[in-house]
Write an enzyme that holds these catalytic residues in place. Sequence first.
Site, short mmCIF file in Angstrom:
data_model
loop_
_atom_site.label_atom_id
_atom_site.label_comp_id
_atom_site.label_asym_id
_atom_site.label_seq_id
_atom_site.Cartn_x
_atom_site.Cartn_y
_atom_site.Cartn_z
N TYR A 1 28.81 37.32 38.05
CA TYR A 1 28.16 38.38 39.01
C TYR A 1 26.70 38.37 38.28
O TYR A 1 25.71 38.76 39.00
CB TYR A 1 28.74 39.73 38.92
N LYS B 1 42.35 33.30 32.74
CA LYS B 1 42.94 31.83 33.15
C LYS B 1 42.46 30.76 32.17
O LYS B 1 41.83 29.94 32.82
CB LYS B 1 42.08 32.11 34.53
N ASP C 1 46.56 35.48 37.68
CA ASP C 1 47.57 35.55 38.95
C ASP C 1 48.83 36.17 38.44
O ASP C 1 49.27 36.89 39.49
CB ASP C 1 47.67 33.99 39.36
N ASP D 1 37.07 43.32 38.45
CA ASP D 1 36.86 43.73 39.71
C ASP D 1 37.85 43.99 40.79
O ASP D 1 38.36 44.91 41.43
CB ASP D 1 35.66 43.06 40.52
N ASP E 1 40.91 47.26 41.51
CA ASP E 1 41.16 47.75 42.55
C ASP E 1 42.66 47.95 43.22
O ASP E 1 43.11 48.77 43.88
CB ASP E 1 40.39 47.12 43.77
#
Length: 360
Positions: A143, A193, A225, A249, A253
């Site tokens: 980001y 990852k 994942d 992020d 959520d």
Amino acid sequence: MEYKIALIRGDGIGPEIVEEAVHVINTIGRRYGHQFIYTDVDLGGCATDKYGVSYPEGTAEKCKACDAVLLGAVGGPKWGPDKPAEQRPETALLAIRKDLGLYANLRHATLRPALVDASPLKKETAEKGIDIMMVRELIGGIYFGKRGRYETEDRGVECTDLMAYSEMEIERIGRRAFELAQKRHKRVASVDKANVLETSRLWRATMHRIAADYPDVELEDVLVDNCAMQLVRDPSQFDVIVTENMFGDILSDEASMVTGSLGLLPSASIGSHAPALYEPIHGSAPDIAGQDKANPIATILSVAMMFKYSFDLPQESEAIEQAVDAVLAAGWHTADTMGSDDKLVGCQEMGRLICEELER
Ligand code: NAD
């Protein structure tokens, strides 16, 4: 004691929910003998309307002069993606996090006892309980990385977003996670990852290096994942989850959603020196703004986090949590968490009921 709080009321339902949180803070002040001094700070769409920019000069300085910052929410269709960057509320959010050096975002995803039925999980899974401290790196990674957009000869436009992480950035967020775990159930799940990304391999190696300083905490590596799957399969297995900005992020959520309502979850963004910033995890809900329908509980629980982490007032923090649970258990709900047997109240009435409970 006297505490200075910067209030960023913001846009949409922001002003309504912050108002109820202020009533709660004042009630705590009266009950426990503290004094709170407020500084109003304009940031977001409301600042664009007033000053032409969403992040007016001096915003960070005003916040830095306080002991903590409480933010409602910013944004709305009026200041959409077609507007120049300096007028968009999201620009201001990224800027204030960066200027205050808020590198750690803490989201406490808990399933409140009165809301087991509101969770989208199977009842037997939800009943095992959810109490996850999600620790997200907030000012690094993709980001904030370099972006590029250019024409190619044969593939049209091509874009790049660079993800970069340094050992320093990983270590400081990692240490936060271990320290939090020491005060909780002593387990850290580090999400990456590492089977694909070089940044993740550095992430994993750094987490393992610093783990040696926290022998009482158990460290587990979880691929992102797999983490996404485990959060819906059995979220009760997690204590502290720590991860980089973009993974965090998305996963935070998801962790929030499984608890039943966005309107209930608080967050804290913490740095090394500047005041921490507390805010609900939901947005400005323009669809219900100004209608007294918003749930103020996530903002009120953000105040509970503020008392615990910025003011070191665990008793006051606990009192707020208990007052919220008592009101929900008595069946009082805003529309977003209402079940068939519950009694509907608006934003202001919910705030008043929580204050009344605190006065008991
Ligand atoms: P949102 O969280 O604002 O709303 C999603 C849905 O949840 C809506 O139906 C809304 O009515 C409901 N909702 C949210 N909070 C609620 C509450 N406290 N009580 C009852 N219902 C609630 O997300 P969105 O619609 O994607 O975004 C709306 C605006 O908020 C956008 O401009 C977005 O950029 C902004 N936003 C701001 C922040 C922030 O300030 N930190 C975070 C996320 C989104």
